[in-house]
Scaffold this motif. Structure first.
Motif, PDB file in Angstrom:
ATOM      1  N   ALA A 162       0.906  -1.058   0.068  1.00  0.00           N
ATOM      2  CA  ALA A 162      -0.126  -0.044   0.000  1.00  0.00           C
ATOM      3  C   ALA A 162       0.672   1.261  -0.068  1.00  0.00           C
ATOM      4  O   ALA A 162       0.549   2.197   0.700  1.00  0.00           O
ATOM      5  CB  ALA A 162      -0.979   0.007   1.235  1.00  0.00           C
ATOM      6  N   ASN A 163       1.994   1.356  -0.812  1.00  0.00           N
ATOM      7  CA  ASN A 163       2.786   2.515  -1.082  1.00  0.00           C
ATOM      8  C   ASN A 163       3.337   2.935   0.420  1.00  0.00           C
ATOM      9  O   ASN A 163       3.716   3.998   0.499  1.00  0.00           O
ATOM     10  CB  ASN A 163       2.290   3.664  -1.740  1.00  0.00           C
ATOM     11  N   ARG A 164       3.742   1.837   1.293  1.00  0.00           N
ATOM     12  CA  ARG A 164       4.294   2.212   2.394  1.00  0.00           C
ATOM     13  C   ARG A 164       5.656   1.221   2.809  1.00  0.00           C
ATOM     14  O   ARG A 164       5.582   0.194   2.214  1.00  0.00           O
ATOM     15  CB  ARG A 164       3.331   1.991   3.584  1.00  0.00           C
TER      16      ARG A 164
ATOM     17  N   ARG B 268       6.093   6.797   3.525  1.00  0.00           N
ATOM     18  CA  ARG B 268       5.090   6.748   2.328  1.00  0.00           C
ATOM     19  C   ARG B 268       6.001   7.100   1.215  1.00  0.00           C
ATOM     20  O   ARG B 268       6.639   7.907   1.057  1.00  0.00           O
ATOM     21  CB  ARG B 268       3.929   7.852   2.625  1.00  0.00           C
TER      22      ARG B 268
END
Length: 95
Positions: A28-30, A44
């Motif tokens: 999740a883009n983390r 992030r």
């Protein structure tokens, strides 16, 4: 110039930025990062970097910690492997 052979001028952290090493991909883009100020943060990957720059574990990145939540940060820059090796040699990054 013989002692600086192969050295390039690298982007250094701004006032509130910190060097970090990516320790884990969270999805999740983390990513989980270990910052050089001793803090482990969740960072992030901003939208403008998601498709253009691939971030992997053990990459050296610059993060901008959030003012209101210190355990989180935004990634602002990723260094190439050669640049990361140079930062380690110059003592900016401690493993």
């Amino acid at each position: 110039m013989s002692d600086n052979e192969g050295r390039t001028d690298l982007r250094m952290p701004d006032d509130d930025e910190v060097f970090a090493v990516v320790t884990e991909m969270l999805g999740a883009n983390r990513v989980a990062v270990r910052c050089m100020d001793g803090t482990n943060r969740t960072a992030r990957i901003p939208g403008k970097m998601q498709k253009r720059i691939w971030i992997r574990e053990d990459d050296v990145v610059l993060v901008d910690p959030w003012d209101w939540q210190d355990e989180k940060a935004d990634i602002t820059w990723r260094y190439e492997k050669q640049q990361a090796d140079q930062l380690r040699e110059e003592g900016h990054i401690q493993e």
